[in-house]
Design a protein around this motif. Structure first.
Motif, PDB file in Angstrom:
ATOM      1  N   HIS A 199      24.187  -9.766   3.965  1.00  0.00           N
ATOM      2  CA  HIS A 199      25.628  -9.978   4.068  1.00  0.00           C
ATOM      3  C   HIS A 199      25.847 -11.433   4.458  1.00  0.00           C
ATOM      4  CE1 HIS A 199      26.805  -5.581   4.576  1.00  0.00           C
ATOM      5  NE2 HIS A 199      25.543  -5.510   4.987  1.00  0.00           N
ATOM      6  N   GLN A 200      27.027 -11.980   4.168  1.00  0.00           N
ATOM      7  CA  GLN A 200      27.383 -13.284   4.722  1.00  0.00           C
ATOM      8  C   GLN A 200      27.797 -13.042   6.170  1.00  0.00           C
ATOM      9  OE1 GLN A 200      30.188 -14.192   1.605  1.00  0.00           O
ATOM     10  NE2 GLN A 200      29.127 -16.084   1.140  1.00  0.00           N
ATOM     11  N   TRP A 201      27.099 -13.407   7.236  1.00  0.00           N
ATOM     12  CA  TRP A 201      25.829 -14.078   7.288  1.00  0.00           C
ATOM     13  C   TRP A 201      24.950 -13.355   8.278  1.00  0.00           C
ATOM     14  CZ3 TRP A 201      30.486 -16.597   6.538  1.00  0.00           C
ATOM     15  CH2 TRP A 201      30.560 -17.348   5.358  1.00  0.00           C
ATOM     16  N   TRP A 202      24.471 -12.167   7.862  1.00  0.00           N
ATOM     17  CA  TRP A 202      23.591 -11.364   8.713  1.00  0.00           C
ATOM     18  C   TRP A 202      22.858 -10.371   7.821  1.00  0.00           C
ATOM     19  CZ3 TRP A 202      24.897  -6.023   9.176  1.00  0.00           C
ATOM     20  CH2 TRP A 202      26.127  -5.678   8.590  1.00  0.00           C
ATOM     21  N   PHE A 203      21.748  -9.863   8.334  1.00  0.00           N
ATOM     22  CA  PHE A 203      20.994  -8.851   7.592  1.00  0.00           C
ATOM     23  C   PHE A 203      21.173  -7.479   8.233  1.00  0.00           C
ATOM     24  CE2 PHE A 203      18.458 -12.505   6.030  1.00  0.00           C
ATOM     25  CZ  PHE A 203      18.438 -12.199   4.683  1.00  0.00           C
ATOM     26  N   GLU A 204      21.360  -6.474   7.365  1.00  0.00           N
ATOM     27  CA  GLU A 204      21.471  -5.082   7.819  1.00  0.00           C
ATOM     28  C   GLU A 204      20.158  -4.388   7.473  1.00  0.00           C
ATOM     29  OE1 GLU A 204      24.870  -3.180   6.097  1.00  0.00           O
ATOM     30  OE2 GLU A 204      24.186  -1.173   6.632  1.00  0.00           O
ATOM     31  N   PHE A 205      19.639  -3.561   8.393  1.00  0.00           N
ATOM     32  CA  PHE A 205      18.385  -2.849   8.163  1.00  0.00           C
ATOM     33  C   PHE A 205      18.651  -1.357   8.279  1.00  0.00           C
ATOM     34  CE2 PHE A 205      17.357  -6.918  10.313  1.00  0.00           C
ATOM     35  CZ  PHE A 205      16.858  -7.568   9.195  1.00  0.00           C
ATOM     36  N   SER A 206      18.213  -0.618   7.251  1.00  0.00           N
ATOM     37  CA  SER A 206      18.537   0.797   7.195  1.00  0.00           C
ATOM     38  C   SER A 206      17.247   1.602   7.005  1.00  0.00           C
ATOM     39  CB  SER A 206      19.527   0.988   6.039  1.00  0.00           C
ATOM     40  OG  SER A 206      19.869   2.318   5.940  1.00  0.00           O
ATOM     41  N   TYR A 207      17.017   2.571   7.905  1.00  0.00           N
ATOM     42  CA  TYR A 207      15.771   3.341   7.919  1.00  0.00           C
ATOM     43  C   TYR A 207      16.002   4.705   7.292  1.00  0.00           C
ATOM     44  CZ  TYR A 207      14.233  -0.229  11.233  1.00  0.00           C
ATOM     45  OH  TYR A 207      13.902  -1.425  11.809  1.00  0.00           O
ATOM     46  N   PRO A 208      14.949   5.284   6.676  1.00  0.00           N
ATOM     47  CA  PRO A 208      15.124   6.595   6.028  1.00  0.00           C
ATOM     48  C   PRO A 208      15.576   7.667   7.012  1.00  0.00           C
ATOM     49  CG  PRO A 208      12.883   5.727   5.645  1.00  0.00           C
ATOM     50  CD  PRO A 208      13.579   4.765   6.534  1.00  0.00           C
ATOM     51  N   GLU A 209      15.316   7.480   8.311  1.00  0.00           N
ATOM     52  CA  GLU A 209      15.698   8.476   9.320  1.00  0.00           C
ATOM     53  C   GLU A 209      17.192   8.450   9.630  1.00  0.00           C
ATOM     54  OE1 GLU A 209      13.210   6.382   9.448  1.00  0.00           O
ATOM     55  OE2 GLU A 209      11.402   7.603   9.613  1.00  0.00           O
ATOM     56  N   GLY A 210      17.954   7.599   8.911  1.00  0.00           N
ATOM     57  CA  GLY A 210      19.402   7.541   9.150  1.00  0.00           C
ATOM     58  C   GLY A 210      19.804   6.496  10.178  1.00  0.00           C
TER      59      GLY A 210
ATOM     60  N   PRO B 294       0.829  -1.204   0.000  1.00  0.00           N
ATOM     61  CA  PRO B 294       0.000   0.000   0.000  1.00  0.00           C
ATOM     62  C   PRO B 294       0.870   1.263   0.000  1.00  0.00           C
ATOM     63  CG  PRO B 294      -0.715  -1.546   1.698  1.00  0.00           C
ATOM     64  CD  PRO B 294       0.559  -2.088   1.133  1.00  0.00           C
ATOM     65  N   ALA B 295       0.303   2.367  -0.532  1.00  0.00           N
ATOM     66  CA  ALA B 295       1.084   3.601  -0.700  1.00  0.00           C
ATOM     67  C   ALA B 295       1.590   4.151   0.633  1.00  0.00           C
ATOM     68  CB  ALA B 295       0.235   4.652  -1.417  1.00  0.00           C
ATOM     69  N   ASP B 296       0.875   3.868   1.742  1.00  0.00           N
ATOM     70  CA  ASP B 296       1.287   4.437   3.031  1.00  0.00           C
ATOM     71  C   ASP B 296       2.270   3.535   3.787  1.00  0.00           C
ATOM     72  OD1 ASP B 296      -0.564   2.440   3.426  1.00  0.00           O
ATOM     73  OD2 ASP B 296      -1.502   3.402   5.173  1.00  0.00           O
ATOM     74  N   ALA B 297       2.873   2.557   3.085  1.00  0.00           N
ATOM     75  CA  ALA B 297       3.774   1.616   3.761  1.00  0.00           C
ATOM     76  C   ALA B 297       5.033   2.319   4.262  1.00  0.00           C
ATOM     77  CB  ALA B 297       4.160   0.487   2.803  1.00  0.00           C
ATOM     78  N   VAL B 298       5.567   1.832   5.404  1.00  0.00           N
ATOM     79  CA  VAL B 298       6.846   2.300   5.927  1.00  0.00           C
ATOM     80  C   VAL B 298       7.937   1.592   5.132  1.00  0.00           C
ATOM     81  CG1 VAL B 298       8.387   2.175   7.932  1.00  0.00           C
ATOM     82  CG2 VAL B 298       5.952   2.727   8.244  1.00  0.00           C
ATOM     83  N   GLU B 299       8.852   2.365   4.536  1.00  0.00           N
ATOM     84  CA  GLU B 299       9.892   1.753   3.698  1.00  0.00           C
ATOM     85  C   GLU B 299      11.191   1.585   4.468  1.00  0.00           C
ATOM     86  OE1 GLU B 299      10.484   3.024  -0.340  1.00  0.00           O
ATOM     87  OE2 GLU B 299       8.463   3.879  -0.390  1.00  0.00           O
ATOM     88  N   ILE B 300      11.756   0.395   4.382  1.00  0.00           N
ATOM     89  CA  ILE B 300      13.020   0.088   5.064  1.00  0.00           C
ATOM     90  C   ILE B 300      13.929  -0.657   4.073  1.00  0.00           C
ATOM     91  CG2 ILE B 300      14.077  -1.082   7.056  1.00  0.00           C
ATOM     92  CD1 ILE B 300      11.259  -0.960   8.407  1.00  0.00           C
ATOM     93  N   ASP B 301      15.218  -0.294   4.074  1.00  0.00           N
ATOM     94  CA  ASP B 301      16.172  -0.994   3.199  1.00  0.00           C
ATOM     95  C   ASP B 301      16.755  -2.203   3.924  1.00  0.00           C
ATOM     96  OD1 ASP B 301      15.783   0.846   1.233  1.00  0.00           O
ATOM     97  OD2 ASP B 301      17.590   2.020   1.669  1.00  0.00           O
ATOM     98  N   VAL B 302      16.919  -3.285   3.181  1.00  0.00           N
ATOM     99  CA  VAL B 302      17.535  -4.502   3.722  1.00  0.00           C
ATOM    100  C   VAL B 302      18.767  -4.807   2.880  1.00  0.00           C
ATOM    101  CG1 VAL B 302      17.239  -6.984   4.074  1.00  0.00           C
ATOM    102  CG2 VAL B 302      15.312  -5.435   4.487  1.00  0.00           C
ATOM    103  N   ILE B 303      19.900  -5.038   3.541  1.00  0.00           N
ATOM    104  CA  ILE B 303      21.112  -5.435   2.819  1.00  0.00           C
ATOM    105  C   ILE B 303      21.579  -6.783   3.369  1.00  0.00           C
ATOM    106  CG2 ILE B 303      23.482  -4.805   2.195  1.00  0.00           C
ATOM    107  CD1 ILE B 303      22.554  -1.843   2.892  1.00  0.00           C
TER     108      ILE B 303
END
Ligand code: CUA
Length: 352
Positions: free
Chosen positions: A144-155, A133-142
């Motif tokens: 890595h071997q072997w863990w996930f990084e989560f990056s928020y628009p707020e820095g 949906p258009a009002d979704a909160v967007e978060i970046d996922v990266i």
């Protein structure tokens, strides 16, 4: 149980005892497997906790039912044919049906209709779940071997624990730093590959606050099995407070304290080559190779959600020799002394 009764009624001979023992072993051997299926499993697709997972579950139930009916019919036909047409002494060749047009057409059309019946709702669900949906909160996922990084628009950047507001649609924009991974939180959404040089997206929503287990679902190297993570859904007000809290730089340790000693170890023993602690030391370049530790103590788990932040033993084992805990870990054994480790643990724990 029927065969057990039949065997015990027979007069015991060497062969019978052996057969009875074999049946008992088979029974005892399969019992734990059967019971394991009843356990409270954290990676359970049959307990959806949000609309995306619910949609997938609602689709899988009728598909499973259709598959079960077909399985029973096919198995019954095989058993019937095997018994009825078994080799006998007085064999005459049974009536042949090869080239029977009516049968050929029938058993082509029926499976085709079943496949269409399954494909229509499946494609509908895939299309619906592709866009958030258009009002979704967007978060970046990266990945890595072997863990996930989560990056928020707020820095804000975090690792292993993806904090989200409950009852709010979330859209993940995902890519990988190295090889192909797959992001999978069975109670919230389906699997989606995380691919280097490409962006994939995933939509989900957690109805209720809580911790939901995730696991990398694409073989990505030695510690693939240990690449797990958590989605932590918070009530929206708590999420906003968390986000504000995470934007602060790292806590400053009091001068002369064990925590301050730990920060010196962090700065002098090579940790800063890969780890960011905002306000203390930041890695040059776009994406650091290791988790951001600015608010390490605010997370429940670390090292691919394998170890507990609250456990001294876990922290000590990890800092003493990471590759011994997680095979192939890119964090090397830095040869830290027990005193260095004690100081580092105190410092990491202070990074709320
Ligand atoms: Cu990452 Cu498997």
């Amino acid at each position: 149980m029927m065969h057990l009764a039949a065997y015990s009624a027979a007069k015991p001979s060497g062969g019978n005892i052996r057969a009875r023992r074999r049946i008992r072993y088979a029974f005892v051997g399969t019992l734990p497997l059967a019971l394991a299926a009843c356990a409270e499993a954290p990676l359970d697709t049959t307990r959806p906790a949000g609309p995306a997972a619910q949609r997938i579950f609602d689709l899988s139930v009728p598909v499973f039912a259709i598959a079960a009916v077909i399985f029973i019919l096919v198995e019954a036909a095989i058993v019937y044919a095997a018994l009825k047409f078994r080799d006998r002494d007085d064999d005459a060749e049974p009536k042949q049906i090869h080239g029977n047009n009516r049968l050929e057409v029938l058993w082509t059309i029926i499976p085709a209709l079943i496949l269409v019946g399954i494909a229509v709702p499946t494609v509908g669900a895939i299309v619906d779940l592709t866009s958030a949906p258009a009002d979704a909160v967007e978060i970046d996922v990266i990945g890595h071997q072997w863990w996930f990084e989560f990056s928020y628009p707020e820095g804000v950047t975090t690792a292993n624990v993806l904090v989200v507001p409950a009852g709010t649609p979330i859209e993940l924009n995902m890519t990988s730093k190295d090889v192909v991974h797959s992001f999978w939180v069975p109670r919230l959404a389906g699997k989606r590959d995380v691919i280097p040089g490409q962006y994939t997206s995933l939509y989900f929503e957690a109805d209720e606050p809580g911790a939901y287990w995730g696991q990398c679902a694409e073989f990505c190297g030695l510690s693939h099995a240990k690449m797990s993570f958590r989605v932590q859904a918070l009530p929206p007000a708590e999420y906003t407070a968390w986000l504000q809290d995470q934007q602060r730089p790292a806590v400053e340790p009091p001068a002369g304290s064990l925590e301050a000693e730990g920060r010196d170890v962090f700065l002098s023993r090579g940790c800063i080559a890969c780890h960011n602690i905002r306000g203390v030391s930041e890695v040059a370049g776009e994406v650091p190779g290791a988790p951001d530790l600015t608010h390490f103590a605010s997370r429940s788990v670390f090292a691919g959600a394998l170890l507990s932040v609250d456990s001294d033993d876990d922290l000590r084992d990890w800092l003493a020799n990471p590759p011994a805990v997680k095979s192939g870990s890119f964090m090397p054994n830095l040869g830290l002394s027990p005193d260095d480790i004690a100081a580092l643990i105190a410092y990491l724990r202070s990074l709320e």
